[in-house]
Design a protein around this motif. Structure first.
Motif, short mmCIF file in Angstrom:
data_model
loop_
_atom_site.label_atom_id
_atom_site.label_comp_id
_atom_site.label_asym_id
_atom_site.label_seq_id
_atom_site.Cartn_x
_atom_site.Cartn_y
_atom_site.Cartn_z
N ASN A 77 -6.98 2.95 -12.40
CA ASN A 77 -5.97 2.36 -11.51
C ASN A 77 -4.59 2.99 -11.66
OD1 ASN A 77 -5.07 1.36 -13.93
ND2 ASN A 77 -5.52 -0.78 -13.49
N PHE A 78 -4.55 4.17 -12.30
CA PHE A 78 -3.26 4.82 -12.52
C PHE A 78 -3.50 6.33 -12.55
CE2 PHE A 78 -0.08 6.41 -15.68
CZ PHE A 78 1.07 6.11 -14.96
N TYR A 79 -3.32 6.97 -11.39
CA TYR A 79 -3.48 8.42 -11.31
C TYR A 79 -2.60 8.91 -10.15
CZ TYR A 79 -6.82 7.43 -7.50
OH TYR A 79 -7.42 7.00 -6.35
N PRO A 80 -2.31 10.21 -10.07
CA PRO A 80 -1.36 10.70 -9.07
C PRO A 80 -1.76 10.36 -7.64
CG PRO A 80 -1.75 12.39 -10.72
CD PRO A 80 -2.74 11.28 -11.00
N LEU A 81 -0.81 9.86 -6.88
CA LEU A 81 -1.05 9.49 -5.48
C LEU A 81 -1.44 10.72 -4.66
CD1 LEU A 81 -0.98 7.10 -3.52
CD2 LEU A 81 1.42 7.65 -3.06
N SER A 82 -0.89 11.87 -5.02
CA SER A 82 -1.21 13.10 -4.28
C SER A 82 -2.70 13.42 -4.41
CB SER A 82 -0.38 14.27 -4.82
OG SER A 82 -0.59 14.46 -6.21
N TYR A 83 -3.28 13.12 -5.58
CA TYR A 83 -4.71 13.37 -5.76
C TYR A 83 -5.53 12.42 -4.89
CZ TYR A 83 -9.23 14.39 -7.80
OH TYR A 83 -10.54 14.77 -7.95
N LYS A 84 -5.11 11.17 -4.83
CA LYS A 84 -5.82 10.19 -3.98
C LYS A 84 -5.84 10.67 -2.53
CE LYS A 84 -5.46 5.49 -2.18
NZ LYS A 84 -4.70 4.22 -2.17
N HIS A 125 9.63 -3.17 -5.25
CA HIS A 125 8.31 -2.54 -5.29
C HIS A 125 7.49 -2.95 -6.52
CE1 HIS A 125 5.17 0.24 -4.41
NE2 HIS A 125 5.41 1.00 -5.47
N PHE A 126 8.16 -3.25 -7.64
CA PHE A 126 7.42 -3.59 -8.86
C PHE A 126 6.61 -4.87 -8.70
CE2 PHE A 126 11.21 -6.18 -9.37
CZ PHE A 126 10.75 -7.32 -10.01
N LEU A 127 6.92 -5.69 -7.69
CA LEU A 127 6.14 -6.90 -7.43
C LEU A 127 4.74 -6.55 -6.94
CD1 LEU A 127 8.81 -9.20 -5.72
CD2 LEU A 127 7.94 -9.35 -8.06
N ASP A 128 4.57 -5.35 -6.41
CA ASP A 128 3.24 -4.89 -6.01
C ASP A 128 2.53 -4.16 -7.14
OD1 ASP A 128 2.23 -5.66 -3.53
OD2 ASP A 128 3.48 -4.25 -2.43
N THR A 129 3.28 -3.39 -7.93
CA THR A 129 2.66 -2.55 -8.95
C THR A 129 2.32 -3.32 -10.22
OG1 THR A 129 4.84 -1.85 -9.73
CG2 THR A 129 3.76 -0.45 -8.10
N PHE A 130 2.97 -4.48 -10.45
CA PHE A 130 2.66 -5.30 -11.63
C PHE A 130 2.04 -6.60 -11.16
CE2 PHE A 130 3.40 -8.17 -15.18
CZ PHE A 130 3.10 -7.37 -16.26
N ASN A 131 0.92 -6.97 -11.76
CA ASN A 131 0.15 -8.12 -11.30
C ASN A 131 0.63 -9.41 -11.98
OD1 ASN A 131 -1.71 -9.90 -10.31
ND2 ASN A 131 -3.50 -8.75 -10.98
N GLU A 136 6.08 11.15 -10.83
CA GLU A 136 5.59 11.26 -9.46
C GLU A 136 4.87 9.96 -9.05
OE1 GLU A 136 2.04 13.66 -8.62
OE2 GLU A 136 1.99 14.15 -10.76
N PRO A 137 4.80 9.70 -7.73
CA PRO A 137 4.11 8.49 -7.25
C PRO A 137 2.66 8.45 -7.75
CG PRO A 137 5.34 9.52 -5.47
CD PRO A 137 5.38 10.48 -6.63
N ASN A 138 2.18 7.26 -8.06
CA ASN A 138 0.80 7.12 -8.52
C ASN A 138 0.03 6.16 -7.62
OD1 ASN A 138 0.82 4.28 -9.79
ND2 ASN A 138 2.58 5.25 -10.79
N SER A 139 -1.25 6.03 -7.90
CA SER A 139 -2.14 5.26 -7.03
C SER A 139 -1.71 3.80 -6.88
CB SER A 139 -3.57 5.33 -7.56
OG SER A 139 -3.63 4.88 -8.91
N ARG A 140 -1.03 3.25 -7.87
CA ARG A 140 -0.60 1.85 -7.77
C ARG A 140 0.52 1.68 -6.75
NH1 ARG A 140 -3.02 -1.63 -10.88
NH2 ARG A 140 -1.55 -3.25 -10.32
N ASP A 141 1.14 2.77 -6.35
CA ASP A 141 2.21 2.67 -5.36
C ASP A 141 1.69 2.27 -3.99
OD1 ASP A 141 4.41 3.25 -7.01
OD2 ASP A 141 3.98 5.39 -6.92
N GLU A 142 0.38 2.37 -3.78
CA GLU A 142 -0.21 1.93 -2.51
C GLU A 142 -0.98 0.63 -2.67
OE1 GLU A 142 -0.64 6.03 0.10
OE2 GLU A 142 -2.44 5.20 -0.84
N TYR A 143 -0.86 0.02 -3.86
CA TYR A 143 -1.51 -1.27 -4.05
C TYR A 143 -0.78 -2.32 -3.24
CZ TYR A 143 -3.14 -5.56 -6.29
OH TYR A 143 -3.66 -6.81 -6.51
N PHE A 144 -1.53 -3.17 -2.57
CA PHE A 144 -0.94 -4.14 -1.64
C PHE A 144 -1.59 -5.50 -1.92
CE2 PHE A 144 -1.39 -6.35 2.49
CZ PHE A 144 -0.05 -6.50 2.81
N HIS A 145 -0.80 -6.48 -2.37
CA HIS A 145 -1.42 -7.75 -2.76
C HIS A 145 -1.09 -8.93 -1.84
CE1 HIS A 145 2.51 -8.81 -4.56
NE2 HIS A 145 2.09 -10.04 -4.46
N ALA A 146 0.03 -8.91 -1.16
CA ALA A 146 0.45 -10.07 -0.36
C ALA A 146 -0.20 -10.05 1.01
CB ALA A 146 1.98 -10.09 -0.24
#
Length: 558
Positions: A449-456, A335-341, A242-252
């Motif tokens: 930094n890694f938990y279910p997006l639905s919980y967030k 998408h992995f360019l956002d989830t991996f630093n 399932e989607p996790n909190s890093r899926d909303e991480y935005f770096h650019a």
């Protein structure tokens, strides 16, 4: 030869003695010691305690940690059970484990850099003192504690790889490559180091130096060991779920000129997770050395130094421009360019900077006369400066470990509530959730930094009105969310409100209905809430003690 060996032993023993003195506050003061809070006391040290207490050290890849965020925090968020630091904190008291970890990391850092300099960068008796001095300085850098050997182990790994590359491979080299993964993180350093080694091997091939299969095999071998040790990370990457909190991480997000500014800021000052403290003495030394290289046309003789000098700047450039908004089209597509630093290639900088420092001092010494004395004083001043940056000095105005976790105070709170901790949930305002977690409370809030997006998204409903009033915390939560805290517009990103504060929380707007639906029953607030009744909260009692940095206002929902 005997003279050289005796001198070498004396210098190494002296360096180890300096390290022992540097580390002594941790072992003498223990819980009364002052150490880093950010990404340390507020997170990792509590995580180790929670993991050890959870019975989930060997939990399955689908396992969860019951104590945190209603049991939906994945066990994989706490990393591998094959990391030595996990077992140190499981078997030893927190500060004993912390001290042992610091000692182990710094000793390996010193020996690794010394072996690298002595064998491959500055061989010869003439540079013995310089090698020990530069290695000691490297070992004194204020590394991120839970990173272990992720950055400070790189020189030792490079020493082993260069031995293998040159055809002098021995069992000890493979022992090094085997053991480091058990005390380092691939995502916090060694992914970037190993990929750099791959580029190094490819460069050799392009330059027609042969395929050097033993070197390539060594790179593949260490990568394989890391994959085995970090199997949880590999599983999480391959089987996303399932989607996790890093899926909303935005770096650019940085415009061009802000990225340029960040380049020079990072180059001159460094980064909090890989602090090098190179600004005052190392940076001038490297520029003096490059001046001599330029003025005396030493480009060929000092090509390694020129390479490291250039690489240092390029790593800062890469770090800063990873956040450049120009990446946005690619991040949307991949998408992995956002989830991996990938910005963390700059984690190579501590090794690069201190190796450059050693080579720069050599170049300055070779100029003779007063320049040799200048090189000596630059080295001495760097070590003294690093010594003054000891945690006990830098963080002396922060709470001690004992004051931070305030076990006596929270035991009193636990006794007052008089219910099994698993039967109710708590959250904190103006305090790090790690404090409650460390003391055994089950929390709705957390720093992970890694938990279910639905919980967030569910948790966001509790603080929705507060986020709407403050753009800073709204962006912080929505575009990252690693700190899943009860943010308030009034406090913003302040969550260490000490007991002597005279402030009060006014106009607080929490969705207490959602809080209760999620099992929330108590709020630990560092400040009194003026409109508690409007938030369906009642003040039960105020707790404070001499051994705590906090005053806790215990509010209960009704």
């Amino acid at each position: 030869m005997i003279k050289e060996t005796t001198k070498e032993r004396r210098l190494i023993l002296f360096a180890l003695l300096v390290l022992a003195v540097y580390l002594s506050p941790l072992f003498i003061l223990q819980e009364n010691a002052h150490i880093r809070v950010h990404d340390n006391l507020d997170s990792n040290l509590a995580w180790y305690k929670v993991l050890a207490r959870s019975g989930e050290i060997f939990g399955g890849v689908q396992g969860v940690i019951p104590q945190i965020i209603n049991g939906v925090l994945p066990r994989n968020a706490f990393g591998t059970e094959y990391s030595v630091i996990v077992w140190l904190h499981s078997l030893l008291p927190t500060m004993v484990a912390y001290g042992v970890s610091q000692a182990l990391t710094r000793v390996v850092a010193f020996l690794g850099m010394y072996l690298l300099l002595k064998k491959h960068l500055l061989p010869g008796e003439k540079w013995l003192t310089l090698n020990v001095t530069a290695s000691l300085a490297f070992a004194l850098t204020p590394f991120w504690p839970s990173g272990m050997l992720s950055t400070l182990g790189m020189p030792l790994a490079l020493w082993a790889f260069l031995n293998i590359r040159s055809g002098e491979c021995s069992v000890r080299d493979y022992v090094v490559l085997t053991l480091i993964p058990f005390y380092a993180s691939i995502v916090l350093g060694f992914f970037f180091f190993l990929s750099a080694m791959g580029i190094f091997w490819l460069t050799d091939v392009i330059r027609k130096k042969g395929w050097n299969l033993p070197f390539l095999a060594a790179i593949a071998y260490m990568t394989f060991v890391f994959m085995l040790v970090e199997y949880r990370l590999v599983y999480s990457f391959l089987f996303k779920g399932e989607p996790n909190s890093r899926d909303e991480y935005f770096h650019a997000h940085l415009p061009f000129w802000r990225a340029v500014r960040l380049t020079f800021k990072n180059y001159v000052l460094g980064h909090t997770h890989v602090m090098t403290l190179h600004t005052l003495f190392i940076l001038p030394a490297t520029f003096i050395a490059i001046y001599f290289v330029y003025s005396k046309k030493l480009w060929k003789q000092e090509k390694l130094y020129v390479f490291l000098f250039s690489l240092n700047f390029l790593l800062s450039l890469w770090y800063a421009f990873w956040f450049y908004e120009g990446w946005l089209p690619l991040t949307k597509k991949f998408h992995f360019l956002d989830t991996f630093n990938f910005a963390r290639y700059h984690f190579l900088r501590p090794m690069v900077i201190y190796a450059s420092f050693a080579l720069a001092l050599k170049i300055i010494v070779l100029q003779g006369g007063s320049w040799a004395k200048t090189a000596k004083w630059l080295a001495v001043m760097q070590i003294l400066f690093l010594g003054l940056y000891n945690d006990e000095i830098i963080y002396r105005n922060k709470p001690s470990v004992k004051e931070f976790y305030a076990e006596e105070l929270f035991t009193e709170i636990k006794n007052h509530i008089a219910l099994p901790p698993e039967e109710f949930r708590v959250a904190s305002i103006g305090l790090h959730p790690a404090i409650a977690q460390y003391n055994g409370f089950y929390t709705l809030d957390t720093y992970n930094n890694f938990y279910p997006l639905s919980y967030k998204h569910q948790f966001r409903k509790i603080i929705e009105k507060e986020l709407a009033k403050n753009k800073t915390i709204r962006k912080y939560f929505d575009q990252w969310g690693g700190r899943c805290y009860l943010f308030t517009a009034q406090l913003g990103k302040r969550y260490m409100i000490k007991k002597d504060s005279k402030r009060r929380l006014k106009n607080l707007e929490l969705n207490t209905d959602v809080f209760k639906e999620m099992g929330g029953r108590y709020i630990f607030s560092a400040l009194p809430i003026d409109n508690a009744a409007e938030n369906q909260l009642t003040l039960e009692r105020v707790f404070q003690s001499k051994t705590s940095a906090w005053k806790v206002y215990l509010y209960k929902t009704y």
